[in-house]
Design an enzyme around this catalytic site. Structure first.
Site, PDB file in Angstrom:
ATOM      1  N   GLU A   1       0.983  -1.264   0.061  1.00  0.00           N
ATOM      2  CA  GLU A   1      -0.157  -0.001   0.054  1.00  0.00           C
ATOM      3  C   GLU A   1       1.047   1.164  -0.056  1.00  0.00           C
ATOM      4  OE1 GLU A   1      -0.452  -2.519   1.973  1.00  0.00           O
ATOM      5  OE2 GLU A   1      -2.477  -3.364   1.026  1.00  0.00           O
TER       6      GLU A   1
ATOM      7  N   HIS B   1     -10.818  -5.128   8.200  1.00  0.00           N
ATOM      8  CA  HIS B   1     -11.866  -4.933   7.086  1.00  0.00           C
ATOM      9  C   HIS B   1     -12.916  -3.979   7.651  1.00  0.00           C
ATOM     10  CE1 HIS B   1      -9.279  -8.251   5.959  1.00  0.00           C
ATOM     11  NE2 HIS B   1      -9.797  -8.010   4.661  1.00  0.00           N
TER      12      HIS B   1
END
Lengths: 107, 348
Positions: free
Chosen positions: B76, B145
């Protein structure tokens, strides 16, 4: 709506097959994700497999007592809507339950 | 993706009215951006060949090719770093960080580079980057998540932060973010991805610059009411609307203010609403302490203290790590917790 077939996953430890002991759901039945689906026995142990999907069971690909190879079809579901790779589509109650009641303010 | 044209299929200014899910609305906004501006690029983990883990980028690589819509490694920091370099060289990147919790490894690039490059270069290098960040909980996913990072990013000078609550806003706010020359963190409420509503799509290319009326930073009254204002964003807007329906059965008329932009916050819109209703309850999924609710509460108190009939209430997640799936319903603000907070403001 989409049909999804679940195959016998790699059970690890070099195991290549498993015996179906008992189906915990039958064709036509609606099952939720993570609800117990089938009990399998390997040479190592008996394990309960939770359902990988929410949906209606269309077909069971093995009778109880049958030996299934890793990678072979186990069960086919009709799923409503796949959430994606992670998570589940949230379900919403038509009328949410509530316990708190309000009293309007004095005008 | 299947979409149904609604009615005549044409609204004002030749814009098309189409019923679609939020996933499809975001997909259409990306499609519009890729079509209208050859400098736009879409990239991230699984966004290309797979079409995204939630099908949000479905079909874009096939339509615009591997040079403009492409998969990246699972890194990321590298994804945002790449966006920063591309932006410095005239591109308009739209990177995706696959899940909220995966933004943490990218915080260095977001905070130390993307957010301050324009400032650092004394305006020479703008950062027209829109980081798409599927956010918040509600889909019973595993750890990492279901996080709500809006307070973290709103705290960083140089960033704009937005969270749409329905398909039409998702389409509109994403295009607005992409067309902005500043970096925007665009937080997609995963729990509302399947919400299906009418979306006003851009008409002819001539209207491409039109962002649909509201400027960046404008909130929206999702439901007008007079007894108290529920302030929310993302998936909590829908929950507050349901609470308002239930409250109406008791004769309590709640206003729901969809903040939309979490930075800049629409202080005027907020103050105007609470000034009318005299009571406010802020609802968010993130933990309570130092959450954005504290900021909203402060702004209300600073602006309309004398109009308040009761202290501003906050209904939030708890100060614990986001719980695993089965506990999620207990963690997220429940309808009863929101109703209780409303009652506290009514009885004060």
């Amino acid at each position: 709506m989409a049909e999804q077939t679940f195959t016998l996953p790699d059970l690890g430890e070099g195991l290549v097959e498993a015996t179906v002991l008992e189906w915990l759901a039958e064709p036509g039945e609606r099952i939720e994700r993570n609800q117990p689906l089938v009990e399998l026995e390997t040479t190592k142990s008996a394990v309960e497999i939770p359902s990988p999907h929410s949906g209606v069971i269309v077909r069971l690909h093995a009778e109880e007592g049958a030996v299934v190879q890793v990678g072979a079809a186990l069960v086919t579901f009709e799923t409503e809507q796949a959430a994606g790779i992670v998570g589940t589509v949230p379900r919403e109650e038509e009328r949410p339950s509530r316990r708190v009641r309000l009293r309007p303010p004095a005008e | 993706m299947t979409e149904a044209l609604v009615g005549e299929g044409r609204g004002a200014n030749g814009a098309a009215l189409v019923e679609m899910t939020m996933q499809q609305a975001i997909n259409r906004a990306l499609d519009t951006a890729l079509r209208e501006d050859p400098a736009t690029l879409v990239f991230g983990e699984d966004v290309g060949r797979l079409g995204g883990v939630f099908r949000v980028t479905d079909g874009l690589q096939a339509a615009y090719g591997q040079n403009r819509v492409f998969d990246t490694p699972l890194a990321e920091s590298g994804i945002v770093g790449l966006a920063v370099g591309l932006a410095m060289n005239g591109w308009r990147p739209i990177p995706e960080l696959q899940f909220d919790g995966f933004a943490y490894p990218a915080v260095d690039q977001i905070v130390n580079q993307m957010a301050r490059m324009h400032y650092r270069s004394r305006g020479a290098a703008s950062m027209p980057i829109t980081v798409r960040l599927p956010s918040f909980g509600g889909i019973q996913a595993p750890e990492h998540h279901g996080e709500s990072l809006e307070a973290l990013f709103a705290h960083v000078p140089g960033l704009k932060v937005v969270a749409p609550s329905d398909p039409n806003d998702a389409y509109r706010l994403l295009l607005q973010s992409i067309r902005s020359d500043d970096p925007v963190i665009y937080m997609e409420p995963k729990a509302r991805y399947w919400d299906r509503r009418q979306v006003v799509l851009d008409g002819a290319r001539a209207q491409a610059a039109d962002t649909g009326g509201d400027p960046i930073g404008a909130s929206r009254i999702a439901r007008p009411g007079r007894h108290a204002t529920l302030v929310a964003w993302g998936a909590m807007v829908h929950r507050c609307l349901r609470v308002a329906e239930l409250a109406a059965e008791d004769g309590v008329d709640l206003e729901v203010l969809d903040l939309r932009w979490l930075k800049p916050i629409d202080t005027d819109g907020l103050a105007a609403s609470v000034s009318r209703t005299r009571r406010a309850v802020v609802v968010h999924e993130a933990p309570l302490t130092a959450g954005l609710g504290a900021e909203v509460s402060s702004l209300i108190t600073e602006r309309v203290f004398c109009d308040l009939a009761a202290p501003v209430q906050r209904v939030t997640g708890f100060d614990v790590p986001y719980p695993a799936g089965p506990l999620e319903p207990q963690y997220l603000p429940t309808i009863d917790r929101i109703l209780l907070a409303v009652q506290r403001t009514l009885e004060f």
